[in-house]
Design a protein around this motif. Structure first.
Motif, PDB file in Angstrom:
ATOM      1  N   CYS A  58     -65.290  90.289  22.045  1.00  0.00           N
ATOM      2  CA  CYS A  58     -64.662  91.565  21.677  1.00  0.00           C
ATOM      3  C   CYS A  58     -65.684  92.621  21.287  1.00  0.00           C
ATOM      4  CB  CYS A  58     -63.717  91.364  20.500  1.00  0.00           C
ATOM      5  SG  CYS A  58     -62.290  90.360  20.847  1.00  0.00           S
ATOM      6  N   PRO A  59     -66.540  93.056  22.218  1.00  0.00           N
ATOM      7  CA  PRO A  59     -67.480  94.096  21.811  1.00  0.00           C
ATOM      8  C   PRO A  59     -66.714  95.317  21.321  1.00  0.00           C
ATOM      9  CG  PRO A  59     -67.596  93.716  24.185  1.00  0.00           C
ATOM     10  CD  PRO A  59     -66.632  92.728  23.627  1.00  0.00           C
ATOM     11  N   THR A  80     -54.262 101.972  17.591  1.00  0.00           N
ATOM     12  CA  THR A  80     -53.585 100.823  16.989  1.00  0.00           C
ATOM     13  C   THR A  80     -53.300 101.111  15.518  1.00  0.00           C
ATOM     14  OG1 THR A  80     -54.768  99.364  18.484  1.00  0.00           O
ATOM     15  CG2 THR A  80     -53.774  98.321  16.584  1.00  0.00           C
ATOM     16  N   ALA A 105     -58.954 102.716  21.195  1.00  0.00           N
ATOM     17  CA  ALA A 105     -57.942 101.652  21.123  1.00  0.00           C
ATOM     18  C   ALA A 105     -57.660 101.309  19.663  1.00  0.00           C
ATOM     19  CB  ALA A 105     -58.427 100.417  21.869  1.00  0.00           C
ATOM     20  N   SER A 106     -58.719 101.216  18.894  1.00  0.00           N
ATOM     21  CA  SER A 106     -58.557 100.838  17.499  1.00  0.00           C
ATOM     22  C   SER A 106     -57.867 101.954  16.702  1.00  0.00           C
ATOM     23  CB  SER A 106     -59.930 100.531  16.919  1.00  0.00           C
ATOM     24  OG  SER A 106     -59.799 100.071  15.638  1.00  0.00           O
ATOM     25  N   LEU A 150     -61.034  93.342  12.733  1.00  0.00           N
ATOM     26  CA  LEU A 150     -59.823  93.214  13.561  1.00  0.00           C
ATOM     27  C   LEU A 150     -60.276  92.961  15.005  1.00  0.00           C
ATOM     28  CD1 LEU A 150     -56.721  93.620  13.973  1.00  0.00           C
ATOM     29  CD2 LEU A 150     -57.219  96.037  14.377  1.00  0.00           C
ATOM     30  N   VAL A 153     -58.850  91.206  18.913  1.00  0.00           N
ATOM     31  CA  VAL A 153     -57.827  90.523  19.712  1.00  0.00           C
ATOM     32  C   VAL A 153     -58.465  90.112  21.035  1.00  0.00           C
ATOM     33  CG1 VAL A 153     -55.620  90.807  20.912  1.00  0.00           C
ATOM     34  CG2 VAL A 153     -55.887  91.686  18.597  1.00  0.00           C
ATOM     35  N   ASN A 188     -63.822 104.661  19.361  1.00  0.00           N
ATOM     36  CA  ASN A 188     -63.027 103.442  19.514  1.00  0.00           C
ATOM     37  C   ASN A 188     -61.541 103.839  19.522  1.00  0.00           C
ATOM     38  OD1 ASN A 188     -61.843 100.937  19.509  1.00  0.00           O
ATOM     39  ND2 ASN A 188     -63.232 100.055  17.993  1.00  0.00           N
ATOM     40  N   ARG A 245     -52.491  94.595  24.038  1.00  0.00           N
ATOM     41  CA  ARG A 245     -51.286  95.408  24.286  1.00  0.00           C
ATOM     42  C   ARG A 245     -50.015  94.575  24.260  1.00  0.00           C
ATOM     43  NH1 ARG A 245     -52.904 100.583  26.054  1.00  0.00           N
ATOM     44  NH2 ARG A 245     -50.770 101.175  25.496  1.00  0.00           N
ATOM     45  N   ARG A 246     -50.013  93.547  23.431  1.00  0.00           N
ATOM     46  CA  ARG A 246     -48.792  92.759  23.247  1.00  0.00           C
ATOM     47  C   ARG A 246     -48.386  92.749  21.772  1.00  0.00           C
ATOM     48  NH1 ARG A 246     -49.587  87.170  26.489  1.00  0.00           N
ATOM     49  NH2 ARG A 246     -50.964  87.912  28.133  1.00  0.00           N
ATOM     50  N   GLY A 247     -49.001  93.654  21.005  1.00  0.00           N
ATOM     51  CA  GLY A 247     -48.611  93.769  19.599  1.00  0.00           C
ATOM     52  C   GLY A 247     -49.304  92.779  18.672  1.00  0.00           C
ATOM     53  N   VAL A 248     -50.364  92.094  19.156  1.00  0.00           N
ATOM     54  CA  VAL A 248     -51.029  91.096  18.298  1.00  0.00           C
ATOM     55  C   VAL A 248     -51.705  91.784  17.105  1.00  0.00           C
ATOM     56  CG1 VAL A 248     -52.807  89.304  18.192  1.00  0.00           C
ATOM     57  CG2 VAL A 248     -51.371  89.505  20.227  1.00  0.00           C
ATOM     58  N   ALA A 249     -52.478  92.846  17.399  1.00  0.00           N
ATOM     59  CA  ALA A 249     -53.188  93.538  16.302  1.00  0.00           C
ATOM     60  C   ALA A 249     -52.182  94.124  15.319  1.00  0.00           C
ATOM     61  CB  ALA A 249     -54.086  94.635  16.876  1.00  0.00           C
ATOM     62  N   SER A 250     -51.115  94.729  15.841  1.00  0.00           N
ATOM     63  CA  SER A 250     -50.122  95.347  14.946  1.00  0.00           C
ATOM     64  C   SER A 250     -49.509  94.297  14.021  1.00  0.00           C
ATOM     65  CB  SER A 250     -49.011  96.015  15.754  1.00  0.00           C
ATOM     66  OG  SER A 250     -49.573  96.817  16.748  1.00  0.00           O
ATOM     67  N   ALA A 289     -62.094 101.427   8.454  1.00  0.00           N
ATOM     68  CA  ALA A 289     -63.047 102.371   9.049  1.00  0.00           C
ATOM     69  C   ALA A 289     -63.155 102.077  10.536  1.00  0.00           C
ATOM     70  CB  ALA A 289     -64.398 102.219   8.374  1.00  0.00           C
ATOM     71  N   ILE A 290     -63.181 103.137  11.344  1.00  0.00           N
ATOM     72  CA  ILE A 290     -63.209 102.955  12.806  1.00  0.00           C
ATOM     73  C   ILE A 290     -64.304 103.852  13.373  1.00  0.00           C
ATOM     74  CG2 ILE A 290     -61.866 103.298  14.933  1.00  0.00           C
ATOM     75  CD1 ILE A 290     -59.338 102.861  13.190  1.00  0.00           C
TER      76      ILE A 290
HETATM   77  C1  COA Z   1     -58.242  97.419  18.942  1.00  0.00           C
HETATM   78  C2  COA Z   1     -57.583  96.085  19.269  1.00  0.00           C
HETATM   79  C3  COA Z   1     -57.724  95.191  18.030  1.00  0.00           C
HETATM   80  C4  COA Z   1     -56.101  96.319  19.608  1.00  0.00           C
HETATM   81  O1  COA Z   1     -55.436  95.076  19.756  1.00  0.00           O
HETATM   82  P1  COA Z   1     -54.002  94.924  20.509  1.00  0.00           P
HETATM   83  O2  COA Z   1     -53.431  93.605  20.124  1.00  0.00           O
HETATM   84  O3  COA Z   1     -54.175  95.194  21.923  1.00  0.00           O
HETATM   85  O4  COA Z   1     -53.144  96.090  19.840  1.00  0.00           O
HETATM   86  P2  COA Z   1     -51.551  96.209  19.865  1.00  0.00           P
HETATM   87  O5  COA Z   1     -51.008  95.502  21.061  1.00  0.00           O
HETATM   88  O6  COA Z   1     -51.014  95.797  18.545  1.00  0.00           O
HETATM   89  O7  COA Z   1     -51.391  97.781  20.081  1.00  0.00           O
HETATM   90  C5  COA Z   1     -50.489  98.558  19.324  1.00  0.00           C
HETATM   91  C6  COA Z   1     -50.491  99.978  19.850  1.00  0.00           C
HETATM   92  O8  COA Z   1     -51.789 100.559  19.701  1.00  0.00           O
HETATM   93  C7  COA Z   1     -52.063 101.398  20.834  1.00  0.00           C
HETATM   94  N1  COA Z   1     -53.186 100.817  21.607  1.00  0.00           N
HETATM   95  C8  COA Z   1     -53.744  99.598  21.492  1.00  0.00           C
HETATM   96  N2  COA Z   1     -54.745  99.444  22.377  1.00  0.00           N
HETATM   97  C9  COA Z   1     -54.812 100.601  23.071  1.00  0.00           C
HETATM   98  C10 COA Z   1     -55.633 101.057  24.131  1.00  0.00           C
HETATM   99  N3  COA Z   1     -56.612 100.292  24.663  1.00  0.00           N
HETATM  100  N4  COA Z   1     -55.439 102.305  24.597  1.00  0.00           N
HETATM  101  C11 COA Z   1     -54.468 103.083  24.098  1.00  0.00           C
HETATM  102  N5  COA Z   1     -53.624 102.705  23.107  1.00  0.00           N
HETATM  103  C12 COA Z   1     -53.811 101.478  22.591  1.00  0.00           C
HETATM  104  C13 COA Z   1     -50.805 101.414  21.661  1.00  0.00           C
HETATM  105  O9  COA Z   1     -50.003 102.483  21.205  1.00  0.00           O
HETATM  106  C14 COA Z   1     -50.201 100.077  21.336  1.00  0.00           C
HETATM  107  O10 COA Z   1     -48.818 100.048  21.520  1.00  0.00           O
HETATM  108  P3  COA Z   1     -48.223  99.865  23.019  1.00  0.00           P
HETATM  109  O11 COA Z   1     -48.975  98.763  23.676  1.00  0.00           O
HETATM  110  O12 COA Z   1     -46.780  99.543  22.755  1.00  0.00           O
HETATM  111  O13 COA Z   1     -48.424 101.186  23.691  1.00  0.00           O
HETATM  112  C15 COA Z   1     -58.258  95.386  20.495  1.00  0.00           C
HETATM  113  O14 COA Z   1     -58.295  96.315  21.556  1.00  0.00           O
HETATM  114  C16 COA Z   1     -59.652  94.853  20.228  1.00  0.00           C
HETATM  115  O15 COA Z   1     -59.837  93.707  19.801  1.00  0.00           O
HETATM  116  N6  COA Z   1     -60.690  95.671  20.499  1.00  0.00           N
HETATM  117  C17 COA Z   1     -62.096  95.251  20.357  1.00  0.00           C
HETATM  118  C18 COA Z   1     -62.507  95.063  18.926  1.00  0.00           C
HETATM  119  C19 COA Z   1     -62.280  96.308  18.101  1.00  0.00           C
HETATM  120  O16 COA Z   1     -62.617  97.417  18.477  1.00  0.00           O
HETATM  121  N7  COA Z   1     -61.704  96.096  16.890  1.00  0.00           N
HETATM  122  C20 COA Z   1     -61.369  97.156  15.970  1.00  0.00           C
HETATM  123  C21 COA Z   1     -62.497  97.454  15.051  1.00  0.00           C
HETATM  124  S1  COA Z   1     -62.078  98.778  13.927  1.00  0.00           S
END
Ligand code: COA
Length: 361
Positions: free
Chosen positions: A20-21, A131, A127-128, A85, A87, A125, A93-98, A120-121
């Motif tokens: 997970c870079p 989320t 996606a984070s 955090l 995933v 980033n 995108r399956r709600g795991v992080a949420s 802190a993000i």
């Molecule tokens: C960030 C991260 C934890 C998200 O995990 P995830 O399980 O995919 O997140 P979720 O499925 O709970 O996403 C919830 C919502 O966030 C938003 N979201 C999540 N990833 C997204 C992406 N890549 N692009 C746009 N929106 C995104 C969406 O609105 C999503 O809801 P939806 O899928 O119904 O549209 C994952 O991408 C990850 O591990 N990234 C690498 C490590 C990292 O950056 N960690 C965070 C450090 S602060």
């Protein structure tokens, strides 16, 4: 399914980290040399949660949470700092992080009544950030991140380059620094910790998200990350009392970082460049300020440099993150480097007073 992380999860979590870079402006692969539990214990009241695949066989996500009394708008309240955090790429995108975030917030609420959580993000980033926003966090502040480049940041080098005209751009900087204070500094020892804890509590008295420190807590923070009090540099007044102090963490002691791609470059170019990236491990130094005289930014700047010089050349880049309202931010203005931002996101009932500086643990 979510459950609390257990020591036997350590190898699976290290592997998850590798997969997970964290994607900011650059994607950096992290090969941890210590496990998540070791890393997390630098924060008080830390615990981890893991999400398991449907058949319960594999860990597909994790988040850690540090719950402790925290300064919020001048009061000390229980609050949760969320970090690490991750995933698994195949389960995004399956709600795991949420779900993980909601679980960590709920545990903090149920166990100690924590109504506020923050994280802190790094800039870029997306996606984070999305989320976090989907989980009800609000971006309240952009902290300043500055990457200081070793040799170039030394005032001696600057003045030599300026004098020989090799780099005319340095002249305004030298003028701005003015008479760079000749600062007497020394590494700290165990007996300094009580005074350092007191002084840093006073310095951060107005900061949001500061957790008051005891000397025992300072010692634990140092020890868990394979450090010692010697990794703190203390600047001294002419009478020999502490004027400023900051600590350093050589990232190489706890992880091997490799650049795996740059945002904005096409995938193919990143793939072609990856063998080149692989040749240069990112040996950074993370600098944390304990306290510094607010009206003498040059002292803060000189202290950062004195500290950085101790770890050169391997840690050629020093990274420091501060709130723009933090007095140390003025010290960063005096130093050369690459600037970036770290978003601070908060969820909770307490409306955060934005006129106060925030602290990033
Ligand atoms: C960030 C991260 C934890 C998200 O995990 P995830 O399980 O995919 O997140 P979720 O499925 O709970 O996403 C919830 C919502 O966030 C938003 N979201 C999540 N990833 C997204 C992406 N890549 N692009 C746009 N929106 C995104 C969406 O609105 C999503 O809801 P939806 O899928 O119904 O549209 C994952 O991408 C990850 O591990 N990234 C690498 C490590 C990292 O950056 N960690 C965070 C450090 S602060």
């Amino acid at each position: 399914m979510i459950r609390e992380a257990r020591p036997e999860d350590a190898p699976a979590l290290i592997e998850l980290e590798r997969l997970c870079p964290e994607m900011g402006r650059a994607a950096v692969r992290i090969d941890l040399r210590v496990d998540h539990f070791g890393l997390a214990s630098r924060y008080p009241g830390s615990r981890g949660y893991v999400a398991l695949a449907d058949d319960g066989s594999a860990i597909i996500g994790t988040v850690f949470s540090s719950v402790a009394p925290t300064q919020l708008n001048g009061r000390l309240l229980p609050a949760a700092y969320l970090f690490s955090l991750r995933v698994h790429p195949s389960y995004r995108r399956r709600g795991v992080a949420s779900t993980l975030i909601a679980h960590a917030c709920e545990r903090a609420l149920v166990e100690v009544g924590a109504l506020t959580a923050w994280a802190a993000i790094v800039e870029g980033n997306d996606a984070s950030l999305q989320t976090a926003e989907r989980s009800g966090f609000v971006r309240i502040r952009d902290l300043r991140a500055k990457i200081l480049l070793g040799g170039l940041a030394c005032p001696d080098t600057l003045s030599i380059l300026g004098r020989i005209g090799a780099c005319p751009d340095t002249l305004p900087i030298i003028r701005r620094i003015g008479a760079w204070p000749h600062l007497a500094t020394r590494p700290a020892s165990l007996s300094d910790l009580p005074a350092l804890a007191d002084a840093s509590n006073r310095f951060h008295a107005r900061h949001n998200f500061w957790r008051p420190k005891t000397s025992q807590r300072l010692q634990t923070e140092l020890e868990t990350l394979r450090r010692s009090p010697r990794d703190i540099e203390v600047a001294l007044t002419t009478e020999g009392t502490a004027l400023a102090a900051a600590s350093a963490l050589e990232v190489a002691r706890i992880a091997r970082l490799r650049l795996v791609g740059l945002r904005g470059l096409p995938n193919l170019v990143n793939r072609l460049l990856s063998p080149l990236f692989g040749l240069f491990p990112l040996n950074a130094l993370l600098v944390h300020h304990y306290f510094s005289p607010p009206d003498q930014p040059a002292v803060g700047a000189a202290l950062i440099q004195a500290l950085h010089r101790r770890y050169l050349p391997p840690s050629w880049a020093a990274i420091i993150v501060v709130d723009p309202l933090d007095p140390v931010s003025n010290a960063l203005d005096l130093l050369w480097g690459i600037s970036g931002r770290v978003h601070l996101v908060v969820k909770g009932d307490e409306s955060i007073d934005r006129s106060r500086p925030s602290y990033l643990p």
